[in-house]
Structures are given as C-alpha cells and as structure tokens.
Design an enzyme around this catalytic site. Structure first.
Site, mmCIF file in Angstrom:
data_model
loop_
_atom_site.group_PDB
_atom_site.id
_atom_site.type_symbol
_atom_site.label_atom_id
_atom_site.label_comp_id
_atom_site.label_asym_id
_atom_site.label_seq_id
_atom_site.Cartn_x
_atom_site.Cartn_y
_atom_site.Cartn_z
ATOM 1 N N GLU A 86 0.894 -1.152 0.000
ATOM 2 C CA GLU A 86 0.000 0.000 0.000
ATOM 3 C C GLU A 86 0.934 1.203 0.000
ATOM 4 O O GLU A 86 1.840 1.288 0.833
ATOM 5 C CB GLU A 86 -0.891 -0.007 1.247
ATOM 6 C CG GLU A 86 -1.956 -1.087 1.235
ATOM 7 C CD GLU A 86 -3.029 -0.860 0.173
ATOM 8 O OE1 GLU A 86 -3.236 0.291 -0.229
ATOM 9 O OE2 GLU A 86 -3.658 -1.849 -0.254
ATOM 10 N N THR A 132 11.411 3.114 0.481
ATOM 11 C CA THR A 132 11.171 4.550 0.273
ATOM 12 C C THR A 132 12.072 5.413 1.147
ATOM 13 O O THR A 132 12.495 4.989 2.228
ATOM 14 C CB THR A 132 9.696 4.870 0.604
ATOM 15 O OG1 THR A 132 9.508 6.273 0.593
ATOM 16 C CG2 THR A 132 9.302 4.345 1.986
ATOM 17 N N ASP A 133 12.299 6.644 0.697
ATOM 18 C CA ASP A 133 13.070 7.589 1.515
ATOM 19 C C ASP A 133 12.266 8.082 2.723
ATOM 20 O O ASP A 133 12.822 8.676 3.645
ATOM 21 C CB ASP A 133 13.540 8.782 0.672
ATOM 22 C CG ASP A 133 12.407 9.599 0.057
ATOM 23 O OD1 ASP A 133 11.235 9.211 0.194
ATOM 24 O OD2 ASP A 133 12.712 10.632 -0.573
ATOM 25 N N GLU A 134 10.934 7.824 2.722
ATOM 26 C CA GLU A 134 10.110 8.361 3.816
ATOM 27 C C GLU A 134 10.438 7.713 5.159
ATOM 28 O O GLU A 134 10.052 8.231 6.208
ATOM 29 C CB GLU A 134 8.619 8.190 3.497
ATOM 30 C CG GLU A 134 8.230 8.947 2.243
ATOM 31 C CD GLU A 134 6.742 9.203 2.099
ATOM 32 O OE1 GLU A 134 5.986 8.950 3.048
ATOM 33 O OE2 GLU A 134 6.352 9.671 1.025
ATOM 34 N N TYR A 158 2.116 4.953 6.730
ATOM 35 C CA TYR A 158 2.766 4.368 5.552
ATOM 36 C C TYR A 158 4.273 4.213 5.798
ATOM 37 O O TYR A 158 4.827 3.114 5.639
ATOM 38 C CB TYR A 158 2.517 5.244 4.310
ATOM 39 C CG TYR A 158 3.477 4.934 3.170
ATOM 40 C CD1 TYR A 158 3.396 3.729 2.486
ATOM 41 C CD2 TYR A 158 4.474 5.842 2.802
ATOM 42 C CE1 TYR A 158 4.281 3.425 1.444
ATOM 43 C CE2 TYR A 158 5.359 5.549 1.767
ATOM 44 C CZ TYR A 158 5.259 4.342 1.099
ATOM 45 O OH TYR A 158 6.143 4.045 0.081
ATOM 46 N N LYS A 162 6.665 0.822 6.131
ATOM 47 C CA LYS A 162 7.814 0.528 5.259
ATOM 48 C C LYS A 162 9.091 0.398 6.100
ATOM 49 O O LYS A 162 9.948 -0.448 5.818
ATOM 50 C CB LYS A 162 7.985 1.618 4.191
ATOM 51 C CG LYS A 162 6.884 1.677 3.147
ATOM 52 C CD LYS A 162 6.808 0.449 2.243
ATOM 53 C CE LYS A 162 7.959 0.308 1.269
ATOM 54 N NZ LYS A 162 7.736 -0.802 0.317
ATOM 55 N N GLY A 291 0.415 15.613 9.893
ATOM 56 C CA GLY A 291 1.800 15.167 10.072
ATOM 57 C C GLY A 291 2.648 15.298 8.819
ATOM 58 O O GLY A 291 3.635 14.577 8.656
#
Ligand code: NAD
Ligand code: DAU
Length: 352
Positions: A86, A132-134, A158, A162, A291
C-alpha cells in the site's frame, strides 16, 4: 542455475516499469508477477508484454503464505524483487491497518517463504526489498540530505510500515544470512502513475479543468525521479548490489509542491492551447495533510560511486515525456477514473 524471478506488485506504477524492463532485458529469465490487483494494480499497464513467453502473471495476495510457498515450489524461485505495498500516504492516515497487513505482514510472509524454500542454499539467490526515503522522516527546508546511515524516523503509518518491513528484511540477513539487498528511493513520476498522487492528479484535473488541491501553502519539498530511471536503478541493484547493503536512489531534483503545480499549469496552458495563466486559476489551497513531512532529499552518491548509476532524465525531459504520455493515453486515465481498468483481468485471463 536458471533465474526465476518473483516480482511482487508488478501491476502497479513502478512495478510495471520494472516488469517491462526485466522481461525485455533478460529473455533468459522467467519473470513471475504476483499482484493482488488492489485499486492500485492495473494490468492495462502491461498489455505490451503480457504475452511474452518469459512472463507469467499470478493474481494473489503476498500475505497468503500457502500461495507464496506454492509459487516458490512451482517456479523454483531464485530471486525476489518485492514492490507490492500500500503506497499512498493519505490512505494510510485514514486506514492504517491495511498498510500494516500488506507492508509488514506481507513482507514477513515473503521472507519466511524464501527462508523455508531456499533452506541454507543461498548461493545465487537474492531477496530485494524496494523501499522509500520516507523511512528517514523529514528534513528542514534549508540543508541536509538523507544518506544510507541516516537514522530511521518514520512519521506516517505508511512510512512506519515501510520502516518495519526494512527492519525485518535486515533482521533476516543478520539472523539467518538470507541474501538481501534494499533500496530507498525518492518520489517517482512518469507514465502509469495512479491519479491520486500529486503529479498525475494535477495533470488529470488540469485536463478536465477541475480544482487543483494544494495542501497547506504548497511549501513542502519533494525530490523527484523519473520512473524509468528508478526501474534501471532497480535492475542495477538487483544484479550488482552487494548483499546486506542499502542503496539510496534519487534524482537530486528538489521542488516545492506549489512550483511543480505552477509548472504543470503553464506547460498544459501551452499544450492545450489555453490562454497563458488560465490553468493557475484552478489552484485551490486546502487543509494540510496530518503530520505532513516538510522536505525529502536523497543523497544518491553511494549508488553512483559503487554501481555507476545516475539518472538520465532531467526534470525538464522527464516531465515533458510524462505530459506527452498522459495526453496520448487519456483512455488509460478514463479507465482508471471510471473503474473500467478493473475488468481487464477477467477479460484477459479468465476468458471462457
Ligand atoms: P502502487 O500503489 O502503484 O502499486 C502497488 C502494487 O502492489 C499494486 O499493483 C497493488 O495491486 C499491489 N499490491 C498491493 N497490496 C498487495 C498485496 N497484499 N499482495 C499483492 N499485491 C499487492 O505503488 P508504487 O508507487 O508503484 O510503489 C511500489 C513500491 O515502491 C512500494 O513498495 C513503495 O513503497 C515503493 N516506493 C514508491 C515510490 C513512489 O514514488 N511511488 C518511491 C519509493 C518507493
Ligand atoms: O518519497 C517517496 C514516496 O513518495 C513514496 O514512498 C510514496 O509511495 C509515494 O506516494 C510518495 O509519497 P508522497 O506523500 O510524497 O507523494 P504524494 O504524491 O501523495 O504527495 C506529494 C506532495 O504533494 C506531498 O507533499 C503532498 C502534496 N499533495 C499531494 C496530493 C495528493 C498536495 O499538495 N495535494 C494533493 O492532492
């Protein structure tokens, strides 16, 4: 040993570009695409390669242990490129649990299946997690970039899901010696991007003269990479990345959201032969994302230095290709927005 590569999430945005690249570049490989076809999975992304002899599509859920094990067994899987997830931050804010299920449990399930099926025979095997870089959190507007050693600080459901899956993948390397490799990439854009994400949503809404919802003041910064550059980086990491290592992937291409929206408005004024400035009137500032991470920026020097990967597209060339694609593929866009794309699987794979 032949290469039998299980790619998860191959009907999605990035996955479809990776599938196309690997199927075309490696005719000697067997590529098995496992995808649940959630709202984000679209087999219309893959019509040009679906009948290739080295390609097999399987509809299924990565959390289904029995199914995943049966695929390892049936196809003698040697490599996994794991993209299924997702992926949309806003959806993770309204419905976090599906993110935990797919991104955390799904990844754990794949790791377990690989460990079980491969036993301790890891030679020539590889488990690649696309991330992901998040996971690194957020940066101030001025200064700083994420490197591979930046401490994890995920701030949305999310990114937390990850980050959890990244930790699990590394834990299987440290604990069991599973041959893993990871990459953490910045924001992608390009063809086949689902129009819930910033760039394709804005293109869709400009074409249809609908409001362009910019969160907050539009001052948040993202670092954009053309999706085919990411697919090529995944190819490089899969084949040349060192086991146990992580590679950051990015385009060194930071933009404030409002500047991207202005650019798309102005380029489409020209392409759609509308008066200069007309599309900017569609911009509507809306309530900010909860956020909302302020800035992402990737230091991609490790993959450049060690594996010789650099993006080939500039933002100018990449965005021009993207706009060309969306204007030339309005049927794709119409099918996605009407839901007609969801009928493709039944039509193509379950014909009586
Ligand atoms: P996407 O949402 O377009 O595609 C996800 C795909 O996974 C879809 O085809 C969907 O059907 C499939 N899927 C979802 N749940 C599944 C399940 N339980 N079992 C099997 N398949 C399932 O995502 P994307 O933007 O292409 O991202 C792909 C991967 O790359 C994700 O892991 C994401 O975290 C990562 N990533 C994305 C970006 C980006 O900018 N889009 C950047 C860096 C990393
Ligand atoms: O950084 C990599 C990540 O990039 C991936 O891991 C995610 O899967 C992918 O979805 C993307 O996440 P973002 O949240 O950065 O992408 P999104 O397109 O949703 O939003 C980009 C920026 O635009 C963000 O600052 C929020 C803003 N935005 C987004 C939408 C959808 C708006 O201002 N308006 C919008 O309508």
């Amino acid at each position: 040993m032949s290469t039998n590569l299980l790619i998860t999430g191959g009907a999605g945005f990035i996955g479809s570009h990776v599938v196309r690249r690997l199927v075309s570049q490696y005719p000697q490989y067997h590529i098995i695409n496992l995808d649940a076809l959630t709202y984000a999975g679209n087999l219309e992304n893959l019509t040009d390669i679906e009948s290739r002899s080295n390609y097999t599509f399987v509809r299924g859920d990565i959390t289904n242990a029995e199914l995943v094990e049966s695929l390892f067994d049936k196809y003698s899987i040697t490599h996994i490129v794991h993209l299924a997830a997702e992926s949309h931050v806003d959806r993770s804010i309204t419905d976090p649990l599906i993110f935990i299920r797919t991104n955390v449990l799904g990844t754990a399930n794949l790791l377990q299946a690989a460990r079980k099926y491969w036993g301790n025979e890891y030679s020539g095997k590889r488990f690649y997690h696309v991330s992901t870089d998040e996971v690194y959190g957020t940066l101030p507007l001025e200064g700083g970039m994420f490197t591979e050693t930046t401490a994890y600080d995920p701030r949305s459901p999310y990114s937390a899901s990850k980050a959890s899956s990244d930790h699990l993948v590394r834990a299987y390397w440290h604990t069991y010696g599973l041959p893993v490799v990871l990459s953490n990439c910045s924001n992608n854009y390009g063809p086949n991007h689902f129009p819930e994400k910033l760039i394709p949503l804005m293109l869709h809404n400009i074409i249809h003269e609908k409001p362009l919802p910019v969160y907050g003041k539009g001052e948040n910064v993202r670092d954009w990479l053309y999706v085919e550059d990411h697919a090529r980086a995944i190819d490089v990491v899969l084949h040349q990345g060192r086991i146990g290592e992580t590679y950051n992937i990015g385009g060194h291409n930071e933009w404030r959201n409002i500047d991207i929206v202005h650019l798309l408005c102005d380029l489409l004024d020209q392409r759609l032969e509308r008066p200069a400035g007309k599309n900017r009137n569609l911009i509507t500032f809306v309530k900010d994302r909860a956020g909302h991470d302020l800035r992402y920026a990737i230091d991609a020097s490790k993959i450049a230095r060690e594996l010789g990967w650099y993006p080939v597209e500039t933002f100018e060339t990449g965005i021009a290709k993207t706009i060309d694609w969306y204007l030339a593929n309005q049927t794709w866009l119409d099918h996605v927005t009407s839901g007609a794309y969801e009928e493709y699987y039944e039509k193509q794979y379950h014909r009586s």
